[in-house]
Write a protein that holds these residues in place. Structure first.
Motif, PDB file in Angstrom:
ATOM      1  N   PHE A   1       0.819  -1.219   0.000  1.00 49.74           N
ATOM      2  CA  PHE A   1       0.000   0.000   0.000  1.00 49.74           C
ATOM      3  C   PHE A   1       0.851   1.267   0.000  1.00 49.74           C
ATOM      4  CE2 PHE A   1       0.882   1.479   4.225  1.00 49.74           C
ATOM      5  CZ  PHE A   1       1.280   0.338   4.888  1.00 49.74           C
ATOM      6  N   VAL A   2       2.134   1.128   0.245  1.00 49.93           N
ATOM      7  CA  VAL A   2       3.008   2.303   0.386  1.00 49.93           C
ATOM      8  C   VAL A   2       3.089   3.084  -0.920  1.00 49.93           C
ATOM      9  CG1 VAL A   2       5.414   3.002   0.725  1.00 49.93           C
ATOM     10  CG2 VAL A   2       4.366   1.338   2.266  1.00 49.93           C
ATOM     11  N   ASP A   3       2.977   4.408  -0.822  1.00 51.37           N
ATOM     12  CA  ASP A   3       2.907   5.208  -2.042  1.00 51.37           C
ATOM     13  C   ASP A   3       4.044   6.216  -2.204  1.00 51.37           C
ATOM     14  OD1 ASP A   3       2.160   6.840  -0.014  1.00 51.37           O
ATOM     15  OD2 ASP A   3       0.216   7.387  -0.825  1.00 51.37           O
ATOM     16  N   TYR A   4       4.945   6.274  -1.272  1.00 51.56           N
ATOM     17  CA  TYR A   4       6.039   7.255  -1.428  1.00 51.56           C
ATOM     18  C   TYR A   4       7.257   6.641  -2.090  1.00 51.56           C
ATOM     19  CZ  TYR A   4       7.305   4.965   2.890  1.00 51.56           C
ATOM     20  OH  TYR A   4       7.585   4.013   3.827  1.00 51.56           O
ATOM     21  N   THR A   5       7.214   5.343  -2.321  1.00 56.71           N
ATOM     22  CA  THR A   5       8.218   4.697  -3.168  1.00 56.71           C
ATOM     23  C   THR A   5       7.455   3.916  -4.235  1.00 56.71           C
ATOM     24  OG1 THR A   5       8.293   2.983  -1.445  1.00 56.71           O
ATOM     25  CG2 THR A   5      10.184   4.464  -1.597  1.00 56.71           C
ATOM     26  N   ARG A   6       8.120   3.661  -5.353  1.00 57.86           N
ATOM     27  CA  ARG A   6       7.471   2.940  -6.451  1.00 57.86           C
ATOM     28  C   ARG A   6       7.048   1.551  -5.987  1.00 57.86           C
ATOM     29  NH1 ARG A   6      10.272   2.459 -12.451  1.00 57.86           N
ATOM     30  NH2 ARG A   6       9.623   0.326 -12.848  1.00 57.86           N
ATOM     31  N   ASN A   7       7.955   0.875  -5.278  1.00 60.01           N
ATOM     32  CA  ASN A   7       7.638  -0.399  -4.635  1.00 60.01           C
ATOM     33  C   ASN A   7       8.257  -0.358  -3.250  1.00 60.01           C
ATOM     34  OD1 ASN A   7       8.289  -1.388  -7.863  1.00 60.01           O
ATOM     35  ND2 ASN A   7       6.292  -1.775  -6.953  1.00 60.01           N
ATOM     36  N   THR A   8       8.075  -1.418  -2.486  1.00 58.53           N
ATOM     37  CA  THR A   8       8.651  -1.444  -1.141  1.00 58.53           C
ATOM     38  C   THR A   8       9.831  -2.408  -1.132  1.00 58.53           C
ATOM     39  OG1 THR A   8       6.549  -0.889  -0.081  1.00 58.53           O
ATOM     40  CG2 THR A   8       8.182  -2.022   1.278  1.00 58.53           C
ATOM     41  N   LEU A   9      11.030  -1.866  -0.905  1.00 59.55           N
ATOM     42  CA  LEU A   9      12.223  -2.710  -0.862  1.00 59.55           C
ATOM     43  C   LEU A   9      12.153  -3.594   0.379  1.00 59.55           C
ATOM     44  CD1 LEU A   9      14.987  -3.450  -2.019  1.00 59.55           C
ATOM     45  CD2 LEU A   9      15.978  -1.604  -0.677  1.00 59.55           C
ATOM     46  N   ASP A  10      12.162  -4.893   0.171  1.00 62.44           N
ATOM     47  CA  ASP A  10      11.980  -5.851   1.271  1.00 62.44           C
ATOM     48  C   ASP A  10      13.335  -6.446   1.642  1.00 62.44           C
ATOM     49  OD1 ASP A  10      11.044  -7.749   3.036  1.00 62.44           O
ATOM     50  OD2 ASP A  10      10.382  -9.124   1.466  1.00 62.44           O
ATOM     51  N   LEU A  11      14.119  -5.682   2.405  1.00 61.75           N
ATOM     52  CA  LEU A  11      15.499  -6.117   2.683  1.00 61.75           C
ATOM     53  C   LEU A  11      15.587  -7.335   3.598  1.00 61.75           C
ATOM     54  CD1 LEU A  11      17.750  -2.969   2.946  1.00 61.75           C
ATOM     55  CD2 LEU A  11      17.694  -4.733   1.187  1.00 61.75           C
ATOM     56  N   SER A  12      14.543  -7.592   4.365  1.00 64.07           N
ATOM     57  CA  SER A  12      14.590  -8.765   5.244  1.00 64.07           C
ATOM     58  C   SER A  12      14.721 -10.056   4.451  1.00 64.07           C
ATOM     59  CB  SER A  12      13.335  -8.848   6.115  1.00 64.07           C
ATOM     60  OG  SER A  12      13.129  -7.643   6.797  1.00 64.07           O
ATOM     61  N   ILE A  13      14.479  -9.978   3.147  1.00 63.95           N
ATOM     62  CA  ILE A  13      14.621 -11.194   2.354  1.00 63.95           C
ATOM     63  C   ILE A  13      16.092 -11.613   2.282  1.00 63.95           C
ATOM     64  CG2 ILE A  13      14.939 -10.273   0.001  1.00 63.95           C
ATOM     65  CD1 ILE A  13      12.793 -12.358  -0.873  1.00 63.95           C
ATOM     66  N   VAL A  14      17.017 -10.699   2.531  1.00 62.28           N
ATOM     67  CA  VAL A  14      18.433 -11.071   2.456  1.00 62.28           C
ATOM     68  C   VAL A  14      18.778 -12.124   3.512  1.00 62.28           C
ATOM     69  CG1 VAL A  14      20.823 -10.270   2.516  1.00 62.28           C
ATOM     70  CG2 VAL A  14      19.088  -8.903   1.347  1.00 62.28           C
ATOM     71  N   PRO A  15      18.579 -11.838   4.811  1.00 66.07           N
ATOM     72  CA  PRO A  15      18.884 -12.914   5.766  1.00 66.07           C
ATOM     73  C   PRO A  15      17.971 -14.133   5.593  1.00 66.07           C
ATOM     74  CG  PRO A  15      17.850 -11.029   6.873  1.00 66.07           C
ATOM     75  CD  PRO A  15      18.219 -10.586   5.486  1.00 66.07           C
ATOM     76  N   ALA A  16      16.735 -13.911   5.165  1.00 69.37           N
ATOM     77  CA  ALA A  16      15.818 -15.048   4.982  1.00 69.37           C
ATOM     78  C   ALA A  16      16.320 -15.966   3.872  1.00 69.37           C
ATOM     79  CB  ALA A  16      14.413 -14.534   4.669  1.00 69.37           C
ATOM     80  N   LEU A  17      16.778 -15.377   2.770  1.00 70.10           N
ATOM     81  CA  LEU A  17      17.314 -16.195   1.675  1.00 70.10           C
ATOM     82  C   LEU A  17      18.637 -16.848   2.081  1.00 70.10           C
ATOM     83  CD1 LEU A  17      16.599 -13.979  -1.478  1.00 70.10           C
ATOM     84  CD2 LEU A  17      15.623 -16.238  -0.986  1.00 70.10           C
ATOM     85  N   LYS A  18      19.471 -16.106   2.792  1.00 68.11           N
ATOM     86  CA  LYS A  18      20.782 -16.658   3.181  1.00 68.11           C
ATOM     87  C   LYS A  18      20.627 -17.928   4.028  1.00 68.11           C
ATOM     88  CE  LYS A  18      23.799 -13.951   1.207  1.00 68.11           C
ATOM     89  NZ  LYS A  18      24.644 -14.512   0.144  1.00 68.11           N
ATOM     90  N   GLU A  19      19.545 -17.995   4.812  1.00 64.19           N
ATOM     91  CA  GLU A  19      19.283 -19.217   5.585  1.00 64.19           C
ATOM     92  C   GLU A  19      18.869 -20.378   4.691  1.00 64.19           C
ATOM     93  OE1 GLU A  19      17.692 -17.579   9.940  1.00 64.19           O
ATOM     94  OE2 GLU A  19      16.362 -18.777   8.683  1.00 64.19           O
ATOM     95  N   LYS A  20      18.082 -20.073   3.680  1.00 56.62           N
ATOM     96  CA  LYS A  20      17.435 -21.128   2.898  1.00 56.62           C
ATOM     97  C   LYS A  20      18.209 -21.576   1.671  1.00 56.62           C
ATOM     98  CE  LYS A  20      12.645 -21.301   4.034  1.00 56.62           C
ATOM     99  NZ  LYS A  20      11.355 -21.677   3.471  1.00 56.62           N
TER     100      LYS A  20
END
Lengths: 268, 268, 268, 268
Positions: B177-196
């Motif tokens: 829903f955020v409108d002040y950026t084009r999309n929402t950068l989801d940085l938490s995916i970095v540690p989440a991916l590093k685990e998996k």
């Protein structure tokens, strides 16, 4: 922007009506029904088709090419599935809708189907949109899970710009934080689209909700919202469907949906 | 599920390191930079490439085939753009990354590029994934705007299952829903991916934020979060870029990002 | 709108700096740490407080009034919890931050704390905002799970309009479709807020991610993004914390975060 | 969890029916209608009330305490508004529903209204939920913009646990990426709630859509989905309403909605 897009009401005031045999999509309330996947059992496919036809369906839906999140899931029967669909048409007189996923398959899918479906995951596969725009079968375009209204209509524009103006829009749920349905059915898009475009709008409550027990109420809500048709997953034995079993309804529920939908349509 | 997916840490404990010349993706912090689109001006392309190379970029990014929401927007130079990229490589020694959008173009894009990019809109274009899995150039796979972690990894699996295990994952923002950026950068995916997964992870703050003034801080945040590289839109004259002008930074900002990123990487 | 809101950079160009003892919030990088809830064990609370103080925390956080989704979950120690916090302050010299949930409790929470916290669920509890705006302790305002930037800032305006301009903004994650974190940490709000407002910004990676193993990388990313401080759940024995155990880190990890954060801050 | 929550179907199989005079909420299809805010014009309020009563409304809705994003927007008439509502009841015989925002106002709002409304922003204002649970007027609880099904029901449980089991659930839209409606009306929650709880469910298409031209179709869709009532913003002169003018319908449209809703209800 002053440009009048092909999809827009400014470009064309009257509703687009797509004629297929004696079916008028955009005018009659149309029911498209059948199993998620074409299964390798012609008799079963014909049985399902006859059942949904008896209840009022005019179009048989089933996937020969299946977009699946996992490469290890059943990917569909491919061309063999298309040939089974062809026999279902011959046997029942129902029209056929089925999905295409690859630009290289557009010719063969176009040959065997009456309506070509573009799935939600390919709504912005622009190469594919251009290709189905170049053939002459009507195209049912599903909204992507996170597509805005403008993006959805612009994808229709990609098809129309190539010469094929017979585009049917299909809402099948958007991705939100909600976890009790597979996706969130966004019914407000019906009046929003009706204002902006002359194209017909069909709703797919099966994929939107993901649960059988919600399909009937969401089907009736869709009709009350003003849609032009329903796309439903129906199987004689839902629990044994080759895919999407959890959201597939049986022919009795389908018949009930058709009857009540037609009654609601009269009230509107 | 007990199956060990090809992407999973259970299947392979050590990080995947992709070697291209003397570059080690998954080990060195890699910077991929360049304009959004290949522009029809070889000198300009070479100038930008030299600038970003001087600052520390090892890979030149620019699109020859452009996925655009509107069919009336600039669709890219196509094969001519690929040839321009080829000359940029010859002239500068930079590696080339560019996007493919159609199964029928995989051969030619593979011929002219060092890394093939699959865009966010095609993350679940399974035909395309299979096709790039059959050629041998590394593939940078962008996360779809509404893709879950599992869907993202399963799309990588589609590529790997065909034999190409050199997959680079790329986060470029999700739709919220955020409108002040084009999309929402989801940085938490970095540690989440590093685990998996053992696959390298690159972040694209340009597309994620959509605004030039947020790119630097989000680049540094990405590095601090533990990513393996950045993909950035850089142009000598950002306001005159053929597309995505608003989110494109100039070479000075890029140099500053590289320097600070390397300092942060040392601290981690 | 031509009105200059109290929160806006147009109204006040220089950053707001909130002085509490020798702490300068908005200038120094501030660490607020402690258990989720005040637990009924003064010695344990003092032990945790001493640990986080040794690592560099200046503020002790713990909830006496706990907003819990279920009425059957532990609701906090209430006034007794406030008195425990008071003793922690006396014993350690740390400043105290704790949440208020009811207009009727503002006086007593204000009496026992140095910073009053408004939780995410109450970000638009306008009666409460007005009430904390009338007392003189600084207020840390958490962003609601689905708050836009404007709504967030307008809630700060509610407090400031009553006379209390010492407002600290806190991002703690937004609600999206993402399911591998409790919420989605929206770090792009840091540069977005820095452009629009002079108020300090603190990040809470514990609530945003919901998982201990993501807290360190998201803390460092927050600092690299340019925030003014971190709010972290820390416990000597995280697995035995009275609430939010899964996202609580131990003092060793906290110390590591502080040290690396300070190094990153120097680079910026 | 084996606990049987008070809201759950496991705890109570039959639908809760709330009797107010000769109205049976949870059994009859109920229409609650009126302007967004109580306006300082008793004659106008009575005129609107008579109009909606003539069309079939049994409950008059209007806010005396208004939750507004900006502190500079009209905040409602407060107690004076409650007294105007009281006169509307005396004059028309309609029941009154109005919102409470502060624990300190529960007594007075309870005194002047027949149904107390908890707004979406206060769905997890647990102090307020407990307080309205201690008085004996029925409570209409609006779903928060990002509330899950479980959080919504747990907030109802907060009220019921205090002794007040007359809770009406109200869906009024969730926050998503969609931008052509103010919020996204999530109608699938109707069958989802009907499975899980015995409490009645009312839909508010005015706040959900935010646009007048979508209210009728979404009202009919809500009824077809199986809801127990509608909450609608109606004004004799919608463009001059003191707040929420854009989503307010006129009495003619309201009458049309009531008539068609009752016809659809018969079909179900």
């Amino acid at each position: 922007m002053t440009q009048k897009f092909l999809y827009s009401r400014e470009n064309r005031k009257e509703d687009t009506i797509i004629s297929l045999g004696n079916l008028r999509i955009g005018q009659d309330l149309v029911f498209m029904a059948g199993p998620c996947s074409v299964e390798d059992n012609l008799d079963l496919m014909i049985s399902i088709a006859k059942k949904v036809k008896d209840s009022g369906a005019k179009v048989f839906r089933a996937g020969a090419f299946k977009p699946r999140s996992s490469p290890y899931s059943f990917q569909g029967l491919g061309e063999r599935g298309l040939k089974i669909l062809n026999k279902v048409r011959e046997e029942t007189g129902l029209l056929i809708i089925t999905e295409v996923m690859d630009t290289r398959d557009v010719d063969i899918v176009s040959k065997y189907s009456d309506i070509i479906q573009i799935g939600a995951r390919n709504m912005q596969n622009f190469s594919l949109l251009k290709e189905v725009g170049k053939q002459n079968k009507p195209v049912l375009l599903k909204r992507g899970l996170s597509a805005t209204l403008d993006e959805f209509l612009m994808s229709a524009e990609y098809i129309m710009k190539e010469g094929n103006t017979n585009v049917i829009l299909c809402e099948r749920g958007i991705r939100t934080f909600v976890d009790y349905t597979r996706n969130t059915l966004d019914l407000s898009i019906v009046p929003a689209l009706k204002e902006k475009t002359h194209l017909p709008i069909v709703i797919d409550p099966s994929h939107a909700t993901g649960y059988r027990s919600y399909v009937k109420s969401m089907s009736l809500a869709s009709v009350a919202a003003g849609c032009d048709g329903l796309l439903l997953e129906v199987h004689i034995n839902p629990d044994k469907a080759a895919s999407d079993s959890k959201q597939t309804i049986d022919p009795e529920v389908f018949e009930n949906i058709v009857n009540k939908s037609l009654s609601i349509k009269k009230i509107l």
